[in-house]
Design an enzyme around this catalytic site. Structure first.
Site, PDB file in Angstrom:
ATOM      1  NE  ARG A 128      -4.117  -1.705   0.066  1.00 12.09           N
ATOM      2  CZ  ARG A 128      -4.143  -2.699  -0.790  1.00 12.09           C
ATOM      3  NH1 ARG A 128      -3.123  -2.863  -1.625  1.00 12.09           N
ATOM      4  NH2 ARG A 128      -5.150  -3.545  -0.841  1.00 12.09           N
ATOM      5  CG  HIS A 180      -1.688  -0.786  -8.283  1.00 10.30           C
ATOM      6  ND1 HIS A 180      -2.375  -0.002  -7.401  1.00 10.30           N
ATOM      7  CD2 HIS A 180      -1.820  -2.060  -7.814  1.00 10.30           C
ATOM      8  CE1 HIS A 180      -2.919  -0.747  -6.454  1.00 10.30           C
ATOM      9  NE2 HIS A 180      -2.582  -2.009  -6.680  1.00 10.30           N
TER      10      HIS A 180
END
Length: 304
Positions: A219, A267
């Protein structure tokens, strides 16, 4: 017949074939729809980007089945009183293991200096063996455990740290200090919670061996961006390969793009694969109908 609401419009093209097939294979008689009267919905297949934000009218719904591993954008929704399950997808796990293993080997072997070598420097320096390079993984859930197993199979000595006590893992503040001290390569796979936000900051980055490498496919909020830049500039951190960010896509003016000590990946470390995730959704619906415990049920007090 059950009514299953697919409340993730942008993902519908990926799931419109594999999810009905998985439901049928699990023996579930269900009507899979993208629109339905709330009082008729038995299960909601969900992504936090969904326009559905008020769960109050869904009085018949037995569970909300998230398509993402992360639930921080939904777990605090006060209207969500139904059980919430996060996605633990075998395909996602495989993808994460491949990304973490690949970038661990990249940094361990020093591959960048050979791949990008504009000066044609002949540098025959040999890296240490894997067994001589300490790797620490922060977060020993399903993803962390799978990555640890793959790296150990390559002979890396892997230290695992968890916020709560787990067999074979360090935990707590003292455990974190020890885990970071061993981390020539540090992998962060923690969820985003109030306790983990900015866990890697100026104080904790100073606990790493000088020149350590950081891999963050977990994260973005786990790392204090400014503190990381400062640690890179000071040589305390040798390189950071980052796949997740506080704002995505990463803004073009963010210093990570231009910093020579940062690799940005967009990502891609792990994505939910519809072909495998559909079976996880179908299994949870089967369990709900059989009165069995749901898989990957979110603990609201812990936030994941």
């Amino acid at each position: 017949m059950l009514t299953v609401l697919f409340a993730a419009p942008s993902l519908w093209p990926e799931y419109q074939e594999p999810l009905p097939r998985a439901l049928a294979e699990a023996g579930i008689d269900a009507r899979l729809v993208t629109k339905a009267a709330p009082e008729a919905v038995d299960y909601i297949v969900y992504a936090p980007s969904s326009p559905l934000q008020d769960f109050t009218p869904y009085t018949r719904t037995k569970a909300v089945l998230n398509l993402w591993a992360g639930v921080e954008r939904i777990v605090g929704n006060p209207t969500l009183t139904q059980p919430l399950c996060r996605m633990v997808d075998p395909g996602l796990t495989e993808g994460m293991v491949e990304w973490v293993t690949g970038h661990t080997l990249r940094h361990h072997l020093g591959m960048d200096r050979h791949i990008v070598n504009p000066g044609h420097v002949w540098d025959p320096a040999c890296p240490p063996l894997a067994r001589e390079r300490g790797v620490t993984i922060l977060g020993m859930g399903a993803l962390g455990a799978a990555c640890a197993a793959a790296l150990r199979a390559l002979n890396f000595p892997v230290t695992g740290w968890s916020r709560t006590a787990k067999p074979g893992c360090l935990h707590g503040e003292e455990g974190l200090r020890e885990a970071l001290a061993r981390a020539e390569i540090l992998v962060t796979l923690l969820p985003k919670t109030p306790e983990t936000e900015n866990l890697l900051n100026g104080r904790t980055l100073a606990m790493l061996p000088r020149g350590a490498v950081i891999l963050n496919p977990g994260r973005g909020a786990l790392i204090d961006d400014a503190a990381l830049i400062a640690a890179l500039d000071a040589g305390q951190v040798g390189h950071a390969t980052l796949d997740v960010f506080r704002i995505e896509p990463l803004p073009q003016d963010h210093p990570f793009w231009s910093h020579p000590g940062v690799t940005v990946t967009p990502h891609i470390a792990a994505d939910t694969r519809a072909s495998t995730a559909a079976h996880v959704i179908a299994e949870n619906i089967r369990r709900g109908e059989a009165g069995e415990p749901f898989l990957h049920l979110v603990d609201r007090t812990r936030g994941y």
